[in-house]
Design an enzyme around this catalytic site. Sequence first.
Site, PDB file in Angstrom:
ATOM      1  N   GLU A  77      -2.801  11.764   3.067  1.00  0.00           N
ATOM      2  CA  GLU A  77      -3.540  11.221   4.210  1.00  0.00           C
ATOM      3  C   GLU A  77      -3.320  12.085   5.441  1.00  0.00           C
ATOM      4  O   GLU A  77      -2.237  12.623   5.665  1.00  0.00           O
ATOM      5  CB  GLU A  77      -3.105   9.781   4.511  1.00  0.00           C
ATOM      6  N   GLU A 111       0.854  -1.189   0.000  1.00  0.00           N
ATOM      7  CA  GLU A 111       0.000   0.000   0.000  1.00  0.00           C
ATOM      8  C   GLU A 111       0.888   1.236   0.000  1.00  0.00           C
ATOM      9  O   GLU A 111       1.883   1.293   0.723  1.00  0.00           O
ATOM     10  CB  GLU A 111      -0.908  -0.001   1.227  1.00  0.00           C
TER      11      GLU A 111
END
Length: 314
Positions: A121, A116
């Site tokens: 974020e 990932e």
Amino acid sequence: AVPSSPWKLLDAYQGQNFFDGWGFFTSADPTDGNMQYVDQGTANSSGLIEINAQGNAVMRVETTPMVQTNRMSVRIMMLNTFMGGLVIMDLVHMPTGCGTWPAFWTNGPNWPLGGEIDIVEGVNNYTNNQATIHMNPGSRSPLLFHPVLSAFRHFGKFLPAQTGNQGCVVRSSSDISFGTGFNGIGGGVYAMLWDNSGISVYFFPRGSIPADITEGAPQPTNWTTPMANWTTPMATWPSTDCNPFEFFYTHSAIFDTTLCGDWAGGVWGSTGVPGQSQSCQQETGFATCEEFVQASGASFSEAYWEVSSVKIYQ
């Protein structure tokens, strides 16, 4: 004139057809968030998605004043996959505010086996972006990639690997790289480069976007130092085989806006991260993130993505 680029366009998502290349995730949130991801038809009829007058794709959170359970939100995943390459996203606005956990990331199959890469974020009122890589904990090296410490020292803060699934994190030193600061300048461009040398994440504020990106002929070798850079091991490190295409493969890009969940809900009463000088618990007066989400629909007016384009080059 911008020189020609060795990077060739594989896929472009923009304009009226933006949502055609994405699938809508409708399962329960794997991070225990307090929202319900909805299908495209529901998102459209509820006003959660649109292509606005500027031709940008918008993805919102439900703002009904009060809900009894979870709020509606949107999570989309690119239908096509890629192995290595250059992901360039031009973003005008990202979700922000207490209770929000927005992310733009790429993911492989059978997490964490396919790896990932979190490009954008953060949570709540954070103002500095965090880029992260997650990988199979059985990888032959404790940290698959060796951080380039000089880049982190000058352009971001390296956060040591944590327990659980927190991954290997780099926090940007720029307070316009996430949240209200990012939105206040009209956004910018995030780029993720994944090749044989490793994985890098770049941030270019609006007004400082390289001409080669604007002209569709990207030249990463001419760009400034990346916000985050995970390279294969240096000569001083053990000669562990760290092939980026062994632990990261068959990725698709994802947008989501989680509410509360393991991260935003977990730090509801916390301070100390750039942008979070006051805790969301103090700011809102709600003891828990979950209570706030159910009772405060108007507070999510800024919890939306406005995306100009996403382009994949190889």
